[in-house]
Structures are given as structure tokens and as C-alpha cells.
Scaffold this active site. Structure first.
Site, mmCIF file in Angstrom:
data_model
loop_
_atom_site.group_PDB
_atom_site.id
_atom_site.type_symbol
_atom_site.label_atom_id
_atom_site.label_comp_id
_atom_site.label_asym_id
_atom_site.label_seq_id
_atom_site.Cartn_x
_atom_site.Cartn_y
_atom_site.Cartn_z
ATOM 1 N N SER A 102 0.816 -1.215 0.000
ATOM 2 C CA SER A 102 0.000 0.000 0.000
ATOM 3 C C SER A 102 0.850 1.265 0.000
ATOM 4 C CB SER A 102 -0.942 0.010 1.212
ATOM 5 O OG SER A 102 -0.207 -0.006 2.414
ATOM 6 N N HIS A 122 9.795 -1.218 1.609
ATOM 7 C CA HIS A 122 9.972 -1.424 3.053
ATOM 8 C C HIS A 122 9.871 -2.902 3.339
ATOM 9 C CE1 HIS A 122 5.786 -0.638 2.002
ATOM 10 N NE2 HIS A 122 5.453 -1.519 2.935
#
Ligand code: AMP
Length: 120
Positions: free
Chosen positions: A101, A106
Site C-alpha cells: 500500500s 519497506h
């Protein structure tokens, strides 16, 4: 979306976090990688390891800056260990269908409970 180690996207949440514009609980701050606690933890320990440079996903980071990816993986282990976990899961959701999202790469560091497989 920019894809270079020097680029910072004003509209990117994680670029803003790296720049200190959005408050987070930092657990690691290095020249190339930062780590902070996820705002919506899915395990007793849920940290995000994030490169300072903006790259949309892990494959893009691997292609553009393999040293930063290696450091990100090393920092993932370091922050898990610092929280007392030798066992942890390091997850890179890649693309919306896989649950990504935020399109600044990450790694999720998840630890502190029994993990199931396959993931949902
Ligand atoms: P993903 O869905 O794999 O792209 O992961 C994005 C993660 O960022 C989710 O686990 C969110 O809970 C987390 N997140 C979103 N906003 C924040 C924030 N302001 N501080 C910390 N974590 C965040």
C-alpha cells in the site's frame, strides 16, 4: 514515481517519514536505512525497515542499489535481535495484489508470535 537513491517524492509517506516530517517511533537511524514501529502492528514486534532513497519496491531497490538492500536486510536482523527475537519474518509486499500500500520499498519485520504458512 522517482526511482533513484537520491530522489525524494514529496507525496510519498515514507519519504516524509525519512525526512522527519511525519512522527514515528524510530528504532534505527542510519545514513542509508531507517527502521520504525508499524502504526498498525500485526505481531508483538512489527517494525518497518526502509531505505532513505526512494525506490518503489524491493526489485527496483535490488537493481538500483544492491548495497542498500543488503544493509536493509542486515538492519532487519539487527532490530529484531535488539527486541529479543532470533526468529522473525522479513516480508516485502510487492504490488497491490500482494498487499503493498506504500510504494516506497519497506521490509516488514514481524516477530514475537508463532507465524503461520501460507500467509493470508
Ligand atoms: P504495505 O501495505 O506492505 O505497503 O505496508 C505499509 C505499512 O505501513 C502498513 O503495515 C501500515 O500499517 C504502515 N504504516 C502506514 N502509515 C504509517 C505511519 N504513519 N507510521 C508507521 N507505519 C505506517
Amino acid at each position: 514515481m522517482p526511482d533513484s537513491a537520491d530522489a525524494s517524492d514529496a507525496d510519498c509517506l515514507f519519504c516524509r517519514i525519512v525526512a522527519g516530517e511525519v512522527p514515528v517511533e524510530l528504532v534505527h537511524e542510519g545514513d542509508f536505512v531507517v527502521a520504525f514501529r508499524d502504526i498498525d502492528p500485526q505481531a508483538p514486534t512489527h517494525l518497518l525497515v526502509v531505505p532513505v532513497g526512494h525506490h518503489p519496491d524491493v526489485a527496483a531497490l535490488a537493481a538500483a542499489d544492491p548495497a542498500a538492500l543488503a544493509e536493509l536486510v542486515a538492519v532487519g536482523r539487527q532490530v529484531a535481535t535488539a527486541e529479543g527475537h532470533d526468529d522473525y519474518r522479513l516480508v516485502f509486499n510487492t504490488g497491490p495484489l500482494a498487499g503493498q500500500s506504500v510504494f516506497h520499498v519497506h521490509g516488514h519485520v514481524l516477530a514475537g508470535r508463532q507465524m503461520s504458512w501460507p500467509p493470508g
